[in-house]
Motif scaffolding. Sequence first.
Motif, PDB file in Angstrom:
ATOM      1  N   HIS A  53      -7.633  -4.868   2.782  1.00 59.92           N
ATOM      2  CA  HIS A  53      -6.354  -5.379   2.281  1.00 59.92           C
ATOM      3  C   HIS A  53      -5.514  -4.222   1.754  1.00 59.92           C
ATOM      4  CE1 HIS A  53      -8.010  -5.141  -1.865  1.00 59.92           C
ATOM      5  NE2 HIS A  53      -9.110  -5.603  -1.315  1.00 59.92           N
ATOM      6  N   GLY A  54      -4.425  -4.541   1.094  1.00 61.36           N
ATOM      7  CA  GLY A  54      -3.428  -3.544   0.732  1.00 61.36           C
ATOM      8  C   GLY A  54      -3.901  -2.425  -0.158  1.00 61.36           C
ATOM      9  N   VAL A  55      -5.060  -2.564  -0.800  1.00 64.21           N
ATOM     10  CA  VAL A  55      -5.528  -1.509  -1.698  1.00 64.21           C
ATOM     11  C   VAL A  55      -5.739  -0.200  -0.949  1.00 64.21           C
ATOM     12  CG1 VAL A  55      -8.015  -1.964  -1.472  1.00 64.21           C
ATOM     13  CG2 VAL A  55      -7.105  -1.056  -3.627  1.00 64.21           C
ATOM     14  N   VAL A  56      -6.069  -0.260   0.359  1.00 64.85           N
ATOM     15  CA  VAL A  56      -6.289   0.981   1.109  1.00 64.85           C
ATOM     16  C   VAL A  56      -5.000   1.791   1.221  1.00 64.85           C
ATOM     17  CG1 VAL A  56      -8.218  -0.002   2.394  1.00 64.85           C
ATOM     18  CG2 VAL A  56      -5.911  -0.104   3.369  1.00 64.85           C
ATOM     19  N   LEU A  57      -3.854   1.144   1.086  1.00 63.35           N
ATOM     20  CA  LEU A  57      -2.580   1.840   1.170  1.00 63.35           C
ATOM     21  C   LEU A  57      -2.287   2.656  -0.082  1.00 63.35           C
ATOM     22  CD1 LEU A  57      -0.411  -0.952   2.825  1.00 63.35           C
ATOM     23  CD2 LEU A  57      -1.533   0.986   3.925  1.00 63.35           C
ATOM     24  N   LEU A  58      -3.115   2.494  -1.116  1.00 62.08           N
ATOM     25  CA  LEU A  58      -2.969   3.348  -2.298  1.00 62.08           C
ATOM     26  C   LEU A  58      -3.247   4.807  -1.964  1.00 62.08           C
ATOM     27  CD1 LEU A  58      -4.564   1.128  -5.101  1.00 62.08           C
ATOM     28  CD2 LEU A  58      -2.162   1.817  -4.893  1.00 62.08           C
ATOM     29  N   SER A  59      -3.938   5.053  -0.853  1.00 51.94           N
ATOM     30  CA  SER A  59      -4.121   6.427  -0.393  1.00 51.94           C
ATOM     31  C   SER A  59      -2.776   7.064  -0.074  1.00 51.94           C
ATOM     32  CB  SER A  59      -5.036   6.453   0.834  1.00 51.94           C
ATOM     33  OG  SER A  59      -4.527   5.611   1.862  1.00 51.94           O
ATOM     34  N   VAL A 101       1.732   9.734   5.118  1.00 57.31           N
ATOM     35  CA  VAL A 101       2.155   8.935   6.275  1.00 57.31           C
ATOM     36  C   VAL A 101       0.953   8.592   7.149  1.00 57.31           C
ATOM     37  CG1 VAL A 101       3.515   8.975   8.396  1.00 57.31           C
ATOM     38  CG2 VAL A 101       4.492   9.872   6.276  1.00 57.31           C
ATOM     39  N   LEU A 102       0.057   9.564   7.354  1.00 53.34           N
ATOM     40  CA  LEU A 102      -1.145   9.324   8.153  1.00 53.34           C
ATOM     41  C   LEU A 102      -2.025   8.259   7.509  1.00 53.34           C
ATOM     42  CD1 LEU A 102      -2.970  10.139  10.549  1.00 53.34           C
ATOM     43  CD2 LEU A 102      -3.971  11.877   9.043  1.00 53.34           C
ATOM     44  N   PHE A 103      -2.213   8.344   6.204  1.00 58.70           N
ATOM     45  CA  PHE A 103      -3.020   7.352   5.497  1.00 58.70           C
ATOM     46  C   PHE A 103      -2.381   5.971   5.576  1.00 58.70           C
ATOM     47  CE2 PHE A 103      -5.085  10.616   2.420  1.00 58.70           C
ATOM     48  CZ  PHE A 103      -6.091  10.854   3.348  1.00 58.70           C
ATOM     49  N   TYR A 104      -1.044   5.918   5.448  1.00 54.37           N
ATOM     50  CA  TYR A 104      -0.366   4.618   5.515  1.00 54.37           C
ATOM     51  C   TYR A 104      -0.562   3.981   6.887  1.00 54.37           C
ATOM     52  CZ  TYR A 104       3.128   0.965   5.149  1.00 54.37           C
ATOM     53  OH  TYR A 104       3.742  -0.266   5.134  1.00 54.37           O
ATOM     54  N   ALA A 105      -0.398   4.779   7.936  1.00 49.81           N
ATOM     55  CA  ALA A 105      -0.552   4.253   9.296  1.00 49.81           C
ATOM     56  C   ALA A 105      -1.961   3.727   9.516  1.00 49.81           C
ATOM     57  CB  ALA A 105      -0.221   5.344  10.320  1.00 49.81           C
ATOM     58  N   ASN A 106      -2.973   4.481   9.077  1.00 50.13           N
ATOM     59  CA  ASN A 106      -4.359   4.041   9.211  1.00 50.13           C
ATOM     60  C   ASN A 106      -4.600   2.740   8.450  1.00 50.13           C
ATOM     61  OD1 ASN A 106      -6.619   5.983  10.499  1.00 50.13           O
ATOM     62  ND2 ASN A 106      -4.867   7.193   9.823  1.00 50.13           N
ATOM     63  N   GLY A 107      -4.138   2.701   7.207  1.00 48.17           N
ATOM     64  CA  GLY A 107      -4.352   1.518   6.389  1.00 48.17           C
ATOM     65  C   GLY A 107      -3.658   0.294   6.948  1.00 48.17           C
ATOM     66  N   LEU A 108      -2.409   0.455   7.396  1.00 42.49           N
ATOM     67  CA  LEU A 108      -1.659  -0.684   7.921  1.00 42.49           C
ATOM     68  C   LEU A 108      -2.305  -1.241   9.182  1.00 42.49           C
ATOM     69  CD1 LEU A 108       0.816  -2.505   7.671  1.00 42.49           C
ATOM     70  CD2 LEU A 108       2.082  -0.849   9.061  1.00 42.49           C
ATOM     71  N   ILE A 109      -2.756  -0.364  10.077  1.00 40.21           N
ATOM     72  CA  ILE A 109      -3.400  -0.829  11.305  1.00 40.21           C
ATOM     73  C   ILE A 109      -4.679  -1.600  10.988  1.00 40.21           C
ATOM     74  CG2 ILE A 109      -4.554  -0.093  13.428  1.00 40.21           C
ATOM     75  CD1 ILE A 109      -2.582   2.266  13.513  1.00 40.21           C
ATOM     76  N   LEU A 110      -5.452  -1.112  10.037  1.00 39.06           N
ATOM     77  CA  LEU A 110      -6.683  -1.807   9.644  1.00 39.06           C
ATOM     78  C   LEU A 110      -6.378  -3.176   9.037  1.00 39.06           C
ATOM     79  CD1 LEU A 110      -8.636   1.211   8.135  1.00 39.06           C
ATOM     80  CD2 LEU A 110      -9.377  -0.172  10.084  1.00 39.06           C
ATOM     81  N   ILE A 111      -5.317  -3.246   8.234  1.00 41.35           N
ATOM     82  CA  ILE A 111      -4.914  -4.531   7.644  1.00 41.35           C
ATOM     83  C   ILE A 111      -4.478  -5.499   8.734  1.00 41.35           C
ATOM     84  CG2 ILE A 111      -3.205  -5.666   6.160  1.00 41.35           C
ATOM     85  CD1 ILE A 111      -3.209  -3.081   4.472  1.00 41.35           C
TER      86      ILE A 111
END
Length: 336
Positions: A138-144, A175-185
């Motif tokens: 969930h969205g917590v991974v986007l805290l990266s 930006v890389l972390f956001y892209a990874n997190g969003l795709i996983l979500i």
Amino acid sequence: MDVTEKKVINPASGAIVMALGIFLHGVMSHFLNPSAERWFALTFLFLAIIIYSKLVRQFFQKGFLTPFLNNPVNSFVIGSWIAGFSVLGIVLEHYTPLLHSLAVGVAVINSFLWVFFIYVSMKNFKRLWQRPTFHATHGVVLLSAVAAQSLVVLWEKMFPNLPDLFSLSAFGLGVLFYANGLILILKRYLTTDWSIIEDWTNTNCIIHGGLSITGLAIITTNMLDGLLLYYYWLFVLVVFCFVEGVEILRAIKRIQQKGWGEGVFTYHISQWSRNFTFGMFFAFTMAMRGNSYDGNLLNEFHHFFLPVLALVVLLALLIEIILWAREVLIDNRFSS
């Protein structure tokens, strides 16, 4: 005794510092005079010291650290500690210039903590990608991403002579972390069965919060200006409306099923993330005032809607404080 029984403070409590800090940084000036703002900033510092001292105590507590860092989702709450430190440093520098040395110390400590968090993030992103639908991402991974971009803004404020390579590297990693997190979500919500009442989490608001802080980092570093920046802000606005639309639908369904009290007025630590994301969208929009693209509708937005958004952020914060205070008074614990 297990880790839960020995818990000193909820590890996600850094979100409290994030939410209060972004309110002081962006919204407070709409309601208070400079003298009152300074006192609120000092009160914020005192609260942050309490929270972070408890977090440090728990971090080094026997039996806590290894299971926490190895959790491929919950370990990302460390990002809230970093973002909280960032807004703390920015607030101290802005409102209490006599505490400049303290603000610099916060920035230095935060930078080292972020280096450690990069390792944790990469390790657990790898684990999530190995089994992308196994963990309830969930969205917590986007805290990266939020942590990285908060460092960009902090460095620009505190160390303006720092080589651009540092800010650009942190920005790119964010930006890389956001892209990874969003795709996983998206993989979780598009490929598995889920319930909007039980499975859509408060932290999913970081989907738009991560975009807002990225926009603020862009403006702070003068990385982008003009029409492209305006289009980016419009994109963030659309995402903001979509995510919060889902939140409204979720609230309606929870009220229908559980009533007002249990449905929407029950405290949970993750709710602070919503306060942070609302405040961050406000801060991003305020920063857009310096955009060189003339003739856009943002001028109208500033004059009529921005004060309304400031009031919404304030009311949301007051509600959260009331829920938190009730939790403390009734259950006699710092966080749930």
